[in-house]
Design a protein around this motif. Structure first.
Motif, PDB file in Angstrom:
ATOM      1  N   TRP A 184       0.828  -1.217   0.000  1.00 38.99           N
ATOM      2  CA  TRP A 184       0.000   0.000   0.000  1.00 38.99           C
ATOM      3  C   TRP A 184       0.859   1.263   0.000  1.00 38.99           C
ATOM      4  N   GLY A 185       1.922   1.244  -0.839  1.00 36.98           N
ATOM      5  CA  GLY A 185       2.692   2.453  -1.069  1.00 36.98           C
ATOM      6  C   GLY A 185       3.917   2.660  -0.213  1.00 36.98           C
ATOM      7  N   ARG A 186       4.251   1.681   0.643  1.00 35.33           N
ATOM      8  CA  ARG A 186       5.491   1.786   1.426  1.00 35.33           C
ATOM      9  C   ARG A 186       6.269   0.480   1.332  1.00 35.33           C
ATOM     10  N   ASP A 187       7.606   0.578   1.340  1.00 31.99           N
ATOM     11  CA  ASP A 187       8.441  -0.612   1.217  1.00 31.99           C
ATOM     12  C   ASP A 187       8.758  -1.201   2.586  1.00 31.99           C
ATOM     13  N   VAL A 188       9.681  -2.155   2.616  1.00 30.06           N
ATOM     14  CA  VAL A 188       9.988  -2.896   3.834  1.00 30.06           C
ATOM     15  C   VAL A 188      10.589  -2.012   4.921  1.00 30.06           C
ATOM     16  N   ASN A 189      11.130  -0.858   4.534  1.00 29.08           N
ATOM     17  CA  ASN A 189      11.681   0.089   5.513  1.00 29.08           C
ATOM     18  C   ASN A 189      10.728   1.232   5.824  1.00 29.08           C
ATOM     19  N   GLY A 190       9.514   1.152   5.287  1.00 32.72           N
ATOM     20  CA  GLY A 190       8.543   2.202   5.534  1.00 32.72           C
ATOM     21  C   GLY A 190       8.690   3.395   4.608  1.00 32.72           C
ATOM     22  N   LYS A 191       9.585   3.291   3.626  1.00 32.44           N
ATOM     23  CA  LYS A 191       9.808   4.389   2.680  1.00 32.44           C
ATOM     24  C   LYS A 191       8.738   4.345   1.577  1.00 32.44           C
ATOM     25  N   VAL A 192       8.508   5.495   0.950  1.00 30.35           N
ATOM     26  CA  VAL A 192       7.508   5.585  -0.110  1.00 30.35           C
ATOM     27  C   VAL A 192       7.896   4.698  -1.290  1.00 30.35           C
ATOM     28  N   MET A 193       6.939   3.908  -1.772  1.00 38.01           N
ATOM     29  CA  MET A 193       7.119   3.107  -2.977  1.00 38.01           C
ATOM     30  C   MET A 193       6.128   3.642  -4.015  1.00 38.01           C
ATOM     31  N   GLU A 194       6.625   4.252  -5.057  1.00 39.95           N
ATOM     32  CA  GLU A 194       5.746   4.873  -6.049  1.00 39.95           C
ATOM     33  C   GLU A 194       4.801   3.843  -6.671  1.00 39.95           C
ATOM     34  N   GLU A 195       3.665   4.345  -7.139  1.00 43.35           N
ATOM     35  CA  GLU A 195       2.587   3.456  -7.587  1.00 43.35           C
ATOM     36  C   GLU A 195       2.939   2.628  -8.817  1.00 43.35           C
ATOM     37  N   ASP A 196       4.012   2.986  -9.546  1.00 44.35           N
ATOM     38  CA  ASP A 196       4.395   2.227 -10.734  1.00 44.35           C
ATOM     39  C   ASP A 196       5.656   1.394 -10.503  1.00 44.35           C
ATOM     40  N   TYR A 197       6.001   1.167  -9.232  1.00 46.36           N
ATOM     41  CA  TYR A 197       7.249   0.469  -8.921  1.00 46.36           C
ATOM     42  C   TYR A 197       7.212  -0.991  -9.389  1.00 46.36           C
ATOM     43  N   VAL A 198       6.076  -1.634  -9.234  1.00 48.97           N
ATOM     44  CA  VAL A 198       5.929  -3.036  -9.656  1.00 48.97           C
ATOM     45  C   VAL A 198       5.010  -3.078 -10.869  1.00 48.97           C
ATOM     46  N   GLY A 199       5.499  -3.671 -11.958  1.00 45.96           N
ATOM     47  CA  GLY A 199       4.727  -3.741 -13.190  1.00 45.96           C
ATOM     48  C   GLY A 199       3.515  -4.641 -13.067  1.00 45.96           C
ATOM     49  N   ILE A 200       2.614  -4.517 -14.009  1.00 48.61           N
ATOM     50  CA  ILE A 200       1.337  -5.234 -13.971  1.00 48.61           C
ATOM     51  C   ILE A 200       1.505  -6.750 -14.120  1.00 48.61           C
ATOM     52  N   LYS A 201       2.632  -7.187 -14.712  1.00 53.55           N
ATOM     53  CA  LYS A 201       2.848  -8.621 -14.933  1.00 53.55           C
ATOM     54  C   LYS A 201       3.689  -9.273 -13.852  1.00 53.55           C
ATOM     55  N   GLY A 202       4.169  -8.470 -12.890  1.00 49.72           N
ATOM     56  CA  GLY A 202       4.946  -9.044 -11.804  1.00 49.72           C
ATOM     57  C   GLY A 202       6.157  -9.796 -12.294  1.00 49.72           C
ATOM     58  N   PHE A 203       6.608 -10.750 -11.507  1.00 51.42           N
ATOM     59  CA  PHE A 203       7.719 -11.595 -11.934  1.00 51.42           C
ATOM     60  C   PHE A 203       7.743 -12.886 -11.124  1.00 51.42           C
ATOM     61  N   ASN A 204       8.473 -13.827 -11.563  1.00 50.02           N
ATOM     62  CA  ASN A 204       8.790 -15.189 -11.141  1.00 50.02           C
ATOM     63  C   ASN A 204       8.461 -16.093 -12.323  1.00 50.02           C
ATOM     64  N   THR A 205       9.073 -17.247 -12.341  1.00 53.14           N
ATOM     65  CA  THR A 205       9.011 -18.130 -13.512  1.00 53.14           C
ATOM     66  C   THR A 205       7.592 -18.594 -13.811  1.00 53.14           C
ATOM     67  N   LEU A 206       6.836 -18.980 -12.774  1.00 53.70           N
ATOM     68  CA  LEU A 206       5.483 -19.488 -12.999  1.00 53.70           C
ATOM     69  C   LEU A 206       4.575 -18.389 -13.562  1.00 53.70           C
ATOM     70  N   THR A 207       4.678 -17.188 -13.001  1.00 51.72           N
ATOM     71  CA  THR A 207       3.862 -16.076 -13.499  1.00 51.72           C
ATOM     72  C   THR A 207       4.167 -15.801 -14.969  1.00 51.72           C
ATOM     73  N   ALA A 208       5.452 -15.758 -15.319  1.00 49.45           N
ATOM     74  CA  ALA A 208       5.847 -15.479 -16.699  1.00 49.45           C
ATOM     75  C   ALA A 208       5.281 -16.524 -17.654  1.00 49.45           C
ATOM     76  N   ARG A 209       5.339 -17.783 -17.245  1.00 54.24           N
ATOM     77  CA  ARG A 209       4.865 -18.851 -18.132  1.00 54.24           C
ATOM     78  C   ARG A 209       3.344 -18.832 -18.262  1.00 54.24           C
ATOM     79  N   ILE A 210       2.646 -18.573 -17.161  1.00 55.46           N
ATOM     80  CA  ILE A 210       1.183 -18.512 -17.217  1.00 55.46           C
ATOM     81  C   ILE A 210       0.718 -17.336 -18.081  1.00 55.46           C
ATOM     82  N   LEU A 211       1.338 -16.166 -17.901  1.00 56.90           N
ATOM     83  CA  LEU A 211       0.916 -14.983 -18.656  1.00 56.90           C
ATOM     84  C   LEU A 211       1.382 -15.023 -20.108  1.00 56.90           C
TER      85      LEU A 211
END
Length: 363
Positions: A256-283
């Motif tokens: 919800w907009g903050r990273d593991v250290n509580g710092k701001v994580m901009e709304e476009d930091y993680v792409g819509i397709k995410g990542f990891n091998t299973l996700t890539a193959r499914i999408l």
């Protein structure tokens, strides 16, 4: 204070000699004996610090194992999370409830106020343990559960940590319940994710993974923007009836907009397709990608929007706000705490706009 909004007070007593032992080596996983009183019910427990990097924080998180009685409220253990880096204290519960809301298996949680040996330790999030009791309490089929404990739980044959070929297909996982046969099922899953030819993937992967449920989980990771959620912060459950793997979120405070250290994580930091091998193959499969696109639209219309989320966030905030002045770790920053609901709502609006702008990439 509205009585039905009050949070339970947990009175924890750790004998001084045991507390010294616990603090002597915060990385030790050997529990010590303690007593926990909840609603005047006295429980004998074993207790140990939990988490990885969070053990270094001033406000500790705990794993509580019930000893006498050996189950309490149909659980053999619970987790008490300090949520130390989350300025709102809300993000983990907000995320896990959101996952449940969009049709994904997710642990239950509740806010509690912890007192240790007569001293206030503040607001904690009690998390349900994902184990055989989790399955039983939901009338789910028996099955195995594996925790993803580090970045090697990336569904790949390559290690995320040392960048070489994995020495074992179970790297990154810790078996919570199940048999030796279930370990073979996990190995088979990893092998097949990486070796099924592209031409056969659509019809073969559904023999191992509940793809629709996986895509719902993926949507949850994308909306909450948990950067670690693709290779960590989840549990795998193999449904004993269907033989299919399902995925359960875990530890969602860096969202919800903050990273593991509580710092701001901009709304476009993680792409819509995410990542990891299973996700890539499914999408990579047109049919699955269209299902995912439809899910994203559906969830934005029904749950991931300010209109729907605002009362949920406000209710959580109102529930714990009276206890903030008694929490020694956050009471000096009440003005920051008070601003977080608006911060989260602004993130929801910005993230939804970003995801909406990227939907065309799934065509």
């Amino acid at each position: 204070m509205n009585a039905d909004k009050e949070i339970p007070i947990y009175q924890l007593f750790i004998p001084p000699v045991n507390l010294m032992e616990l603090r002597r080596d915060i990385w030790c996983n050997d529990p010590v004996c303690a007593k926990l009183t909840i609603n005047r019910k006295k429980l004998d427990i074993d207790i140990v610090y939990r988490g990885s990097h969070i053990r270094d924080f001033r406000k500790k998180s705990y794993n509580v194992i019930f000893y006498k009685p050996n189950t309490y409220r149909n659980a053999k253990e619970v987790h008490l999370n300090a949520e130390y880096k989350d300025k709102s204290l809300l993000r983990n519960k907000l995320s896990l409830d959101f996952f449940a809301d969009i049709g994904t298996l997710s642990p239950r949680s509740q806010f509690v106020f912890l007192n240790l040996n007569g001293k206030d330790e503040g607001i904690y999030l009690e998390l349900e343990s994902v184990d055989e009791h989790y399955l039983k309490n939901r009338n789910l089929p028996k099955g195995s559960i594996f925790y993803a404990v580090d970045g090697d739980a990336n569904f790949s044959l390559m290690s995320d940590l040392d960048k070489g070929i994995k020495q074992s297909l179970e790297l990154g996982y810790q078996k919570k319940c199940g048999t030796a046969q279930d370990e073979l099922y996990l190995q088979e899953l990893i092998i097949n994710i990486n070796t099924i030819p592209r031409v056969d993937f659509e019809k073969e992967i559904v023999k191992y993974v509940d793809v629709e449920k996986y895509l719902r989980w993926l949507a949850g990771v994308i909306f909450t923007q948990n950067f670690d959620g693709f290779v960590h912060n989840y549990a795998l459950y193999r449904n004993g009836d269907t033989g299919l793997f399902e995925i359960i979120p875990w530890d969602y405070d860096a969202t919800w907009g903050r990273d593991v250290n509580g710092k701001v994580m901009e709304e476009d930091y993680v792409g819509i397709k995410g990542f990891n091998t299973l996700t890539a193959r499914i999408l990579d499969i047109d049919t699955f990608r269209r299902i995912y696109q439809r899910l994203l639209k559906e969830i934005m219309n029904n749950q991931f929007n300010v209109r729907y989320m605002e009362p949920i966030i406000q209710d959580m905030y109102n529930q714990i706000r009276p206890y903030v002045p008694q929490d020694p770790y956050i009471r000096d920053n009440i003005e920051i705490f008070d601003k977080e609901p608006d911060f989260i709502l602004n993130f929801i609006e910005s993230r939804a706009n970003y995801i909406n702008s990227q939907l065309h990439t799934l065509d």
